[in-house]
Design a protein around this motif. Structure first.
Motif, PDB file in Angstrom:
ATOM      1  N   UNK A 291      53.355   6.728   1.778  1.00 59.52           N
ATOM      2  CA  UNK A 291      53.934   7.375   0.778  1.00 59.52           C
ATOM      3  C   UNK A 291      55.434   7.622   1.066  1.00 59.52           C
ATOM      4  N   UNK A 292      55.693   7.846   2.315  1.00 60.99           N
ATOM      5  CA  UNK A 292      56.884   8.031   2.916  1.00 60.99           C
ATOM      6  C   UNK A 292      57.744   6.761   2.636  1.00 60.99           C
ATOM      7  N   UNK A 293      57.176   5.586   2.794  1.00 60.50           N
ATOM      8  CA  UNK A 293      57.963   4.493   3.081  1.00 60.50           C
ATOM      9  C   UNK A 293      58.159   4.076   1.210  1.00 60.50           C
ATOM     10  N   UNK A 294      57.190   4.459   0.405  1.00 59.20           N
ATOM     11  CA  UNK A 294      57.440   4.075  -0.892  1.00 59.20           C
ATOM     12  C   UNK A 294      58.735   5.077  -1.453  1.00 59.20           C
ATOM     13  N   UNK A 295      58.642   6.256  -0.944  1.00 60.57           N
ATOM     14  CA  UNK A 295      59.731   7.230  -1.438  1.00 60.57           C
ATOM     15  C   UNK A 295      61.051   6.532  -1.046  1.00 60.57           C
ATOM     16  N   UNK A 296      61.392   6.198   0.172  1.00 60.52           N
ATOM     17  CA  UNK A 296      62.311   5.363   0.657  1.00 60.52           C
ATOM     18  C   UNK A 296      62.528   4.374  -0.249  1.00 60.52           C
TER      19      UNK A 296
ATOM     20  N   UNK B 174      76.497  -1.594  -0.466  1.00 62.89           N
ATOM     21  CA  UNK B 174      75.306  -1.650  -0.447  1.00 62.89           C
ATOM     22  C   UNK B 174      74.556  -0.036  -0.821  1.00 62.89           C
ATOM     23  N   UNK B 175      75.454   0.652   0.224  1.00 59.70           N
ATOM     24  CA  UNK B 175      74.827   2.185   0.041  1.00 59.70           C
ATOM     25  C   UNK B 175      75.430   2.740  -1.131  1.00 59.70           C
TER      26      UNK B 175
ATOM     27  N   UNK C 183      76.628   5.766   3.849  1.00 58.44           N
ATOM     28  CA  UNK C 183      76.311   4.608   4.498  1.00 58.44           C
ATOM     29  C   UNK C 183      75.492   4.888   5.623  1.00 58.44           C
ATOM     30  N   UNK C 184      75.698   6.119   6.277  1.00 53.78           N
ATOM     31  CA  UNK C 184      75.050   6.499   7.511  1.00 53.78           C
ATOM     32  C   UNK C 184      73.278   6.333   7.115  1.00 53.78           C
ATOM     33  N   UNK C 185      73.133   7.327   6.132  1.00 51.64           N
ATOM     34  CA  UNK C 185      71.672   7.653   5.589  1.00 51.64           C
ATOM     35  C   UNK C 185      71.096   6.186   5.124  1.00 51.64           C
ATOM     36  N   UNK C 186      71.968   5.357   4.154  1.00 49.08           N
ATOM     37  CA  UNK C 186      71.400   4.414   3.894  1.00 49.08           C
ATOM     38  C   UNK C 186      71.217   3.354   4.943  1.00 49.08           C
ATOM     39  N   UNK C 187      71.828   3.190   6.016  1.00 52.93           N
ATOM     40  CA  UNK C 187      71.670   2.130   6.923  1.00 52.93           C
ATOM     41  C   UNK C 187      70.175   2.672   7.861  1.00 52.93           C
ATOM     42  N   UNK C 188      70.099   3.952   7.858  1.00 49.55           N
ATOM     43  CA  UNK C 188      68.812   4.327   8.589  1.00 49.55           C
ATOM     44  C   UNK C 188      67.519   4.207   7.818  1.00 49.55           C
ATOM     45  N   UNK C 189      67.739   4.322   6.612  1.00 49.07           N
ATOM     46  CA  UNK C 189      66.578   4.044   5.475  1.00 49.07           C
ATOM     47  C   UNK C 189      66.020   2.799   5.601  1.00 49.07           C
TER      48      UNK C 189
ATOM     49  N   UNK D  49      65.156  -4.394  10.001  1.00 50.04           N
ATOM     50  CA  UNK D  49      66.396  -4.973  10.216  1.00 50.04           C
ATOM     51  C   UNK D  49      67.572  -4.130   9.648  1.00 50.04           C
ATOM     52  N   UNK D  50      68.810  -4.191  10.237  1.00 50.86           N
ATOM     53  CA  UNK D  50      69.796  -3.619   9.774  1.00 50.86           C
ATOM     54  C   UNK D  50      70.259  -4.306   8.456  1.00 50.86           C
ATOM     55  N   UNK D  51      71.142  -3.643   7.563  1.00 57.50           N
ATOM     56  CA  UNK D  51      71.506  -4.163   6.344  1.00 57.50           C
ATOM     57  C   UNK D  51      72.082  -5.435   6.582  1.00 57.50           C
ATOM     58  N   UNK D  52      73.031  -5.726   7.373  1.00 59.92           N
ATOM     59  CA  UNK D  52      73.839  -6.816   7.814  1.00 59.92           C
ATOM     60  C   UNK D  52      73.168  -7.884   7.979  1.00 59.92           C
ATOM     61  N   UNK D  53      71.875  -7.762   9.148  1.00 63.62           N
ATOM     62  CA  UNK D  53      70.997  -8.570   9.504  1.00 63.62           C
ATOM     63  C   UNK D  53      70.296  -9.240   8.303  1.00 63.62           C
ATOM     64  N   UNK D  54      69.951  -8.225   7.526  1.00 67.37           N
ATOM     65  CA  UNK D  54      69.114  -8.621   6.225  1.00 67.37           C
ATOM     66  C   UNK D  54      70.286  -9.693   5.256  1.00 67.37           C
ATOM     67  N   UNK D  55      71.500  -9.319   5.131  1.00 65.67           N
ATOM     68  CA  UNK D  55      72.175 -10.207   4.408  1.00 65.67           C
ATOM     69  C   UNK D  55      72.455 -11.530   5.004  1.00 65.67           C
ATOM     70  N   UNK D  56      72.810 -11.627   6.485  1.00 64.34           N
ATOM     71  CA  UNK D  56      72.748 -12.513   7.136  1.00 64.34           C
ATOM     72  C   UNK D  56      71.493 -13.735   6.866  1.00 64.34           C
ATOM     73  N   UNK D  57      70.465 -13.030   6.789  1.00 71.25           N
ATOM     74  CA  UNK D  57      69.292 -13.731   6.743  1.00 71.25           C
ATOM     75  C   UNK D  57      68.975 -14.338   5.170  1.00 71.25           C
ATOM     76  N   UNK D  58      69.406 -13.420   4.450  1.00 71.01           N
ATOM     77  CA  UNK D  58      69.467 -13.932   2.917  1.00 71.01           C
ATOM     78  C   UNK D  58      70.409 -15.025   2.731  1.00 71.01           C
ATOM     79  N   UNK D  59      71.715 -14.840   3.310  1.00 69.88           N
ATOM     80  CA  UNK D  59      72.630 -15.978   3.261  1.00 69.88           C
ATOM     81  C   UNK D  59      71.902 -17.423   3.733  1.00 69.88           C
TER      82      UNK D  59
END
Length: 255
Positions: free
Chosen positions: A147-152, A178-179, A186-192, A199-209
């Protein structure tokens, strides 16, 4: 030895409608496949997987840029596996399920292992089945967490982020952008984001690239320099180094 068929596929943008006499597990590492079976219709993505029982009619349509792990499971072979009867019950009915970050990361790792060592496909398939069984067995115990994950997830709207990323892979992408799309600091977005995806947002972007780059490397005649530019690398050299680190093979050899 129990034998399973495990393939890393790119599902084409062509409508396919069929059934088969074996169970099937579908997991994606990137991209989207529209899949419908017995009145249920969903998108198979890195966050949504699918279990298809044998003899159940289904239809699918890929987006042409997906990477999808497809595991064919002969029914008779499940009885030989440890906890085979319990795993068999996972296929009592067609179902879509949420792929947690840990299972998504395992799928990525096993996909790389399958590409490096195709002869180990049976062992990789068994490991994947056992991991799926453990996750789905524990799923009811994690309702509150989910439920918590869905909220995020609702706050982040990852599908919207993915669509935006796919349109801006050639650009310099910053966490602040992205935030802002999610109306978060940005800080809250990064943690969520890290809690939701692992993974971190930038690691996710790199993986998608790199996942998009691999599709272009394997399925287009574009030069490596052009591909590097399209997915946001400043030059072919930095692209090739990142590609080799991630896939453990150079883009020229992969092609």
């Amino acid at each position: 030895m129990v034998q399973f068929e495990l393939h890393n596929r790119n599902l084409a943008p062509e409508q396919v409608s069929h059934s088969h006499d074996f169970h099937q597990l579908i997991l994606a590492t990137c991209g989207v496949t529209e899949l419908a079976m017995e009145g249920q219709s969903e998108r198979v993505t890195a966050r949504r997987g699918c279990l298809i029982p044998s003899s159940r009619h289904h239809e699918y349509l890929g987006d042409g840029s997906n990477r999808t792990l497809v595991l064919d499971i002969p029914v008779k072979h499940l009885a030989i596996l440890e906890k085979g009867s319990e795993i068999e019950r996972l296929f009592d009915k067609p179902r879509f399920f949420t792929v947690p970050p840990a299972l998504n990361q395992l799928t990525h790792a096993l996909t790389h292992q399958l590409e490096q060592c195709p002869a180990l496909q049976n062992e990789i398939a068994v490991l994947l089945l056992r991991a799926l069984y453990m996750y789905l067995q524990d799923e009811p115990k994690k309702v509150a967490d989910q439920v918590g994950v869905r909220s995020i997830s609702e706050r982040l709207d990852l599908e919207r982020l993915d669509a935006w990323l796919d349109q801006h892979l050639a650009d310099d992408i910053r966490v602040e952008q992205l935030a802002a799309l999610c109306a978060l600091s940005p800080g809250h977005f990064h943690a969520c984001f890290r809690e939701l995806t692992g993974v971190t947002p930038l690691a996710y972007v790199q993986r998608r690239r790199l996942e998009h780059a691999r599709t272009l490397v394997r399925h287009s005649a574009l030069s490596l320099g052009h591909i590097a530019m399209l997915v946001g690398f400043r030059d072919q050299g930095s692209f090739s180094r990142a590609y080799r680190r991630y896939f453990e093979i150079s883009p020229s050899s992969d092609r």
